[in-house]
Design a protein around this motif. Structure first.
Motif, PDB file in Angstrom:
ATOM      1  N   TRP A   1       0.741  -1.204  -0.130  1.00  0.00           N
ATOM      2  CA  TRP A   1      -0.015   0.145   0.083  1.00  0.00           C
ATOM      3  C   TRP A   1       0.955   1.194  -0.030  1.00  0.00           C
ATOM      4  O   TRP A   1       0.108   2.520  -0.143  1.00  0.00           O
ATOM      5  CB  TRP A   1      -1.148   0.142   1.212  1.00  0.00           C
ATOM      6  CG  TRP A   1      -0.132  -0.280   2.566  1.00  0.00           C
ATOM      7  CD1 TRP A   1       0.493   0.710   3.343  1.00  0.00           C
ATOM      8  CD2 TRP A   1      -0.067  -1.512   3.227  1.00  0.00           C
ATOM      9  NE1 TRP A   1       0.834   0.056   4.349  1.00  0.00           N
ATOM     10  CE2 TRP A   1       0.870  -1.143   4.334  1.00  0.00           C
ATOM     11  CE3 TRP A   1      -0.522  -2.979   3.036  1.00  0.00           C
ATOM     12  CZ2 TRP A   1       1.052  -2.230   5.363  1.00  0.00           C
ATOM     13  CZ3 TRP A   1       0.003  -3.781   3.784  1.00  0.00           C
ATOM     14  CH2 TRP A   1       0.755  -3.583   4.901  1.00  0.00           C
ATOM     15  N   ARG A   2       2.280   0.923   0.218  1.00  0.00           N
ATOM     16  CA  ARG A   2       2.986   2.370   0.138  1.00  0.00           C
ATOM     17  C   ARG A   2       3.623   2.598  -1.218  1.00  0.00           C
ATOM     18  O   ARG A   2       4.261   3.816  -1.343  1.00  0.00           O
ATOM     19  CB  ARG A   2       4.189   1.999   1.042  1.00  0.00           C
ATOM     20  CG  ARG A   2       4.040   1.805   2.468  1.00  0.00           C
ATOM     21  CD  ARG A   2       3.492   3.313   2.988  1.00  0.00           C
ATOM     22  NE  ARG A   2       2.878   3.240   4.578  1.00  0.00           N
ATOM     23  CZ  ARG A   2       2.519   4.515   5.029  1.00  0.00           C
ATOM     24  NH1 ARG A   2       2.546   5.776   4.572  1.00  0.00           N
ATOM     25  NH2 ARG A   2       2.185   4.306   6.423  1.00  0.00           N
ATOM     26  N   LYS A   3       3.129   1.958  -2.370  1.00  0.00           N
ATOM     27  CA  LYS A   3       3.729   2.289  -3.779  1.00  0.00           C
ATOM     28  C   LYS A   3       2.460   2.565  -4.463  1.00  0.00           C
ATOM     29  O   LYS A   3       1.718   1.915  -4.760  1.00  0.00           O
ATOM     30  CB  LYS A   3       4.395   0.743  -4.248  1.00  0.00           C
ATOM     31  CG  LYS A   3       5.659   0.249  -3.619  1.00  0.00           C
ATOM     32  CD  LYS A   3       6.183  -0.836  -4.076  1.00  0.00           C
ATOM     33  CE  LYS A   3       7.632  -1.156  -3.326  1.00  0.00           C
ATOM     34  NZ  LYS A   3       7.984  -2.494  -4.246  1.00  0.00           N
ATOM     35  N   ASN A   4       2.508   3.891  -4.790  1.00  0.00           N
ATOM     36  CA  ASN A   4       1.751   4.645  -5.723  1.00  0.00           C
ATOM     37  C   ASN A   4       1.393   3.650  -6.959  1.00  0.00           C
ATOM     38  O   ASN A   4       0.352   3.597  -7.507  1.00  0.00           O
ATOM     39  CB  ASN A   4       2.038   6.046  -6.023  1.00  0.00           C
ATOM     40  CG  ASN A   4       1.783   6.843  -4.521  1.00  0.00           C
ATOM     41  OD1 ASN A   4       1.079   6.339  -3.838  1.00  0.00           O
ATOM     42  ND2 ASN A   4       2.327   7.911  -4.814  1.00  0.00           N
ATOM     43  N   SER A   5       2.487   3.377  -7.428  1.00  0.00           N
ATOM     44  CA  SER A   5       2.666   2.579  -8.813  1.00  0.00           C
ATOM     45  C   SER A   5       1.850   1.363  -8.651  1.00  0.00           C
ATOM     46  O   SER A   5       0.992   0.940  -9.832  1.00  0.00           O
ATOM     47  CB  SER A   5       4.060   2.277  -9.440  1.00  0.00           C
ATOM     48  OG  SER A   5       4.732   1.587  -8.670  1.00  0.00           O
ATOM     49  N   THR A   6       2.015   0.494  -7.534  1.00  0.00           N
ATOM     50  CA  THR A   6       1.205  -0.624  -7.200  1.00  0.00           C
ATOM     51  C   THR A   6      -0.427  -0.263  -7.128  1.00  0.00           C
ATOM     52  O   THR A   6      -1.225  -1.082  -7.696  1.00  0.00           O
ATOM     53  CB  THR A   6       1.567  -1.241  -5.849  1.00  0.00           C
ATOM     54  OG1 THR A   6       3.045  -1.667  -6.198  1.00  0.00           O
ATOM     55  CG2 THR A   6       0.888  -2.508  -5.805  1.00  0.00           C
ATOM     56  N   LEU A   7      -0.742   0.704  -6.312  1.00  0.00           N
ATOM     57  CA  LEU A   7      -2.075   1.009  -6.271  1.00  0.00           C
ATOM     58  C   LEU A   7      -2.751   1.642  -7.540  1.00  0.00           C
ATOM     59  O   LEU A   7      -3.843   1.304  -7.840  1.00  0.00           O
ATOM     60  CB  LEU A   7      -2.283   2.216  -5.392  1.00  0.00           C
ATOM     61  CG  LEU A   7      -1.689   1.998  -3.980  1.00  0.00           C
ATOM     62  CD1 LEU A   7      -1.962   3.498  -2.785  1.00  0.00           C
ATOM     63  CD2 LEU A   7      -2.293   0.923  -3.238  1.00  0.00           C
ATOM     64  N   ASP A   8      -2.043   2.163  -8.189  1.00  0.00           N
ATOM     65  CA  ASP A   8      -2.417   2.720  -9.632  1.00  0.00           C
ATOM     66  C   ASP A   8      -2.863   1.552 -10.677  1.00  0.00           C
ATOM     67  O   ASP A   8      -3.686   1.614 -11.473  1.00  0.00           O
ATOM     68  CB  ASP A   8      -1.792   3.731 -10.539  1.00  0.00           C
ATOM     69  CG  ASP A   8      -1.764   4.990  -9.584  1.00  0.00           C
ATOM     70  OD1 ASP A   8      -2.532   5.380  -9.078  1.00  0.00           O
ATOM     71  OD2 ASP A   8      -0.587   5.900  -9.651  1.00  0.00           O
ATOM     72  N   ALA A   9      -1.892   0.219 -10.394  1.00  0.00           N
ATOM     73  CA  ALA A   9      -1.983  -0.867 -11.300  1.00  0.00           C
ATOM     74  C   ALA A   9      -3.445  -1.708 -10.970  1.00  0.00           C
ATOM     75  O   ALA A   9      -3.987  -2.293 -11.852  1.00  0.00           O
ATOM     76  CB  ALA A   9      -0.798  -1.691 -11.264  1.00  0.00           C
ATOM     77  N   LEU A  10      -3.988  -1.314  -9.691  1.00  0.00           N
ATOM     78  CA  LEU A  10      -5.121  -2.106  -9.079  1.00  0.00           C
ATOM     79  C   LEU A  10      -6.423  -1.169  -9.299  1.00  0.00           C
ATOM     80  O   LEU A  10      -7.631  -1.642  -9.113  1.00  0.00           O
ATOM     81  CB  LEU A  10      -5.023  -2.602  -7.727  1.00  0.00           C
ATOM     82  CG  LEU A  10      -4.048  -3.898  -7.782  1.00  0.00           C
ATOM     83  CD1 LEU A  10      -3.611  -4.297  -6.547  1.00  0.00           C
ATOM     84  CD2 LEU A  10      -4.567  -5.166  -8.450  1.00  0.00           C
ATOM     85  N   PHE A  11      -6.244   0.001  -8.849  1.00  0.00           N
ATOM     86  CA  PHE A  11      -7.494   0.928  -8.451  1.00  0.00           C
ATOM     87  C   PHE A  11      -7.800   2.020  -9.164  1.00  0.00           C
ATOM     88  O   PHE A  11      -6.696   2.574  -9.606  1.00  0.00           O
ATOM     89  CB  PHE A  11      -7.354   0.963  -7.036  1.00  0.00           C
ATOM     90  CG  PHE A  11      -7.219  -0.019  -5.918  1.00  0.00           C
ATOM     91  CD1 PHE A  11      -7.928  -1.412  -6.107  1.00  0.00           C
ATOM     92  CD2 PHE A  11      -6.027  -0.215  -5.178  1.00  0.00           C
ATOM     93  CE1 PHE A  11      -7.744  -2.280  -5.211  1.00  0.00           C
ATOM     94  CE2 PHE A  11      -5.847  -1.413  -4.577  1.00  0.00           C
ATOM     95  CZ  PHE A  11      -6.723  -2.391  -4.477  1.00  0.00           C
ATOM     96  N   VAL A  12      -8.803   2.495  -9.441  1.00  0.00           N
ATOM     97  CA  VAL A  12      -9.246   3.965  -9.905  1.00  0.00           C
ATOM     98  C   VAL A  12     -10.443   4.118  -9.096  1.00  0.00           C
ATOM     99  O   VAL A  12     -11.032   3.581  -8.543  1.00  0.00           O
ATOM    100  CB  VAL A  12      -9.382   3.690 -11.558  1.00  0.00           C
ATOM    101  CG1 VAL A  12     -10.719   2.901 -11.737  1.00  0.00           C
ATOM    102  CG2 VAL A  12      -9.223   5.028 -11.998  1.00  0.00           C
ATOM    103  N   GLU A  13     -10.753   5.371  -9.349  1.00  0.00           N
ATOM    104  CA  GLU A  13     -11.882   6.280  -8.625  1.00  0.00           C
ATOM    105  C   GLU A  13     -12.228   5.825  -7.288  1.00  0.00           C
ATOM    106  O   GLU A  13     -11.086   6.143  -6.469  1.00  0.00           O
ATOM    107  CB  GLU A  13     -13.253   5.571  -9.412  1.00  0.00           C
ATOM    108  CG  GLU A  13     -13.208   6.151 -11.116  1.00  0.00           C
ATOM    109  CD  GLU A  13     -14.370   6.108 -11.744  1.00  0.00           C
ATOM    110  OE1 GLU A  13     -15.077   7.073 -11.939  1.00  0.00           O
ATOM    111  OE2 GLU A  13     -15.151   4.944 -11.568  1.00  0.00           O
ATOM    112  N   GLY A  14     -13.019   5.386  -6.801  1.00  0.00           N
ATOM    113  CA  GLY A  14     -13.543   5.290  -5.493  1.00  0.00           C
ATOM    114  C   GLY A  14     -12.554   4.084  -4.761  1.00  0.00           C
ATOM    115  O   GLY A  14     -12.567   4.216  -3.432  1.00  0.00           O
ATOM    116  N   ALA A  15     -12.142   3.320  -5.499  1.00  0.00           N
ATOM    117  CA  ALA A  15     -11.363   2.093  -4.929  1.00  0.00           C
ATOM    118  C   ALA A  15      -9.707   2.425  -4.697  1.00  0.00           C
ATOM    119  O   ALA A  15      -9.415   1.669  -3.843  1.00  0.00           O
ATOM    120  CB  ALA A  15     -11.374   0.799  -5.940  1.00  0.00           C
TER     121      ALA A  15
END
Length: 312
Positions: free
Chosen positions: A92-106
Motif C-alpha cells: 500500500w506504500r507504492k503508488n504505482s502498485t495502487l494505480d495498477a489495481l485501483f481507480v476512482e473510489g477504490a
C-alpha cells in the motif's frame, strides 16, 4: 459527465473455467481520469440472468467490442494480480502498485492500509477466493464511453471479517490499459441484487443520467447536510445503512464528502433501478469513502440500500 450511461448491458454468467478457487461536469461528479490522477499521490498516506444471443455484438469502428467472456477473463486476471499483490510487504506504500489495481473510489484501498499501519493496526485485505460463478454485467458496445470501457460483476467471497457475502464490483479501463477496480461494496444481509431488464439483444437498459445524478446527490446532501432532505426529488429509506451509521460516524473524525465517483447501474426487470458508486472527500487524500449499492423501485422516490461500506 461521468455518470456511466448505458450503465449495464448484457448480464451474463461468465464461465470462469479453471477458477474453483479464483485468485482472486455535474458539480461533484469527478471524472475517472481526474480522480485517478489526483489520488495516485495521496497527501495522507442470486439467480443468474439468461445469456444474450450467440451472435457477437457489432464492434465500434475504433475498437473491437468487449464480450462477456473477455470481461470474465479480465475479472479473473485482476483477481490474480490482486491476490499476488497483497502478499507483498507494504504494498500500500507504492503508488504505482495502487494505480495498477485501483481507480476512482477504490483508490481508498491503499490509503486505508496506510492509515492502519500508521496506527499500528494489522492490514485488513484478504485474498479474494470467489465461490461459485460470478455474474458479469456488460454495457452495449456502442454505449461505452469513447475512451473508456467498463463492466460490473456480482461475486461471492469473504468480506474483511471473514463472512461469505455477495459483493458488487465495477471495473474501468482507459485506452488499452488493463481493467482496474473502480467501486466495490458487499451486499447487506438479507438483500439480493435484482435481475436486470434485458433489451432485445440481451443487453440491459440504461438507468438514465438524470436519475443517477439525483440519487447520488441525495446521498451527498444527506451526509453533508447541504440541503433539506429530499431536495433532489428522492429520499433515503428509513432503515437505510446511512441513517444508522451517520450518528456514530459523525461523532468521529468525519469530514464532509467533496464529490462522487462515476455512477454505475442498470434498470431492473421489475422496472426499478440499481446504482453503484462511491462518495469521496478531498481527492488528495481519499481518507473517507462510502461505497453504495442502491435500489429505487418502479414509480418510487425512496432509495433503498442493497449494500454499503464505510472506509475511513
Amino acid at each position: 459527465m461521468s455518470v456511466r450511461r448505458t450503465v449495464l448491458g448484457l448480464a451474463v454468467v461468465a464461465g470462469l473455467a479453471g477458477c474453483g478457487t479464483l485468485p482472486p461536469p455535474v458539480p461533484g461528479l469527478a471524472r475517472p481520469s481526474a480522480v485517478a490522477k489526483a489520488t495516485s499521490s495521496p497527501a495522507t498516506p442470486p439467480p443468474s440472468p439468461s445469456p444474450g444471443p450467440s451472435t457477437p455484438p457489432t464492434p465500434s469502428p475504433s475498437r473491437p467490442a468487449l464480450t462477456a467472456a473477455q470481461a470474465g477473463q479480465e475479472l479473473r486476471q485482476w483477481l490474480g494480480t490482486y491476490n499476488k499483490t497483497i502478499k507483498k510487504a507494504k504494498w500500500w506504500r507504492k503508488n504505482s502498485t495502487l494505480d495498477a489495481l485501483f481507480v476512482e473510489g477504490a483508490l481508498h484501498e491503499g490509503v486505508l492500509e496506510r492509515n492502519h499501519e500508521d496506527f499500528g493496526q494489522k492490514p485488513e485485505h484478504r485474498p479474494i477466493n470467489v465461490q461459485g460463478t460470478p455474474v458479469i454485467y456488460l454495457p452495449r458496445p456502442e454505449n461505452q464511453p469513447d475512451n473508456d470501457e467498463w463492466f460490473m460483476a456480482q461475486a461471492t467471497y469473504k468480506d474483511v471479517k471473514g463472512h461469505v457475502r455477495a459483493h458488487l464490483l465495477a471495473f474501468l479501463r482507459t485506452g488499452g490499459e488493463p481493467f482496474r477496480l473502480a467501486v466495490v461494496t458487499p451486499v447487506h444481509w438479507g438483500q439480493r441484487v435484482p435481475k436486470p431488464k434485458l433489451d432485445a439483444d440481451g443487453y440491459i437498459t440504461d438507468i438514465g443520467d438524470d436519475m443517477a445524478r439525483a440519487v447520488a446527490l441525495e446521498y451527498q446532501n444527506f451526509w453533508n447536510h447541504e440541503k433539506k432532505e429530499g431536495a433532489s426529488g428522492y429520499r433515503l429509506a428509513k432503515d437505510s445503512f446511512s441513517r444508522k451509521a451517520f450518528p456514530e460516524v459523525y461523532k468521529g473524525l468525519y469530514v464532509a464528502f467533496r464529490g462522487r465517483s462515476s455512477v454505475y447501474g442498470f434498470r431492473t426487470a421489475d422496472g426499478g433501478s440499481l446504482f453503484l458508486f462511491a462518495m469521496l472527500n478531498k481527492p488528495q487524500s481519499v481518507n473517507q469513502v462510502l461505497s453504495e449499492a442502491l435500489f429505487v423501485p418502479k414509480g418510487s422516490r425512496t432509495i433503498q440500500e442493497l449494500g454499503a461500506n464505510w472506509f475511513s
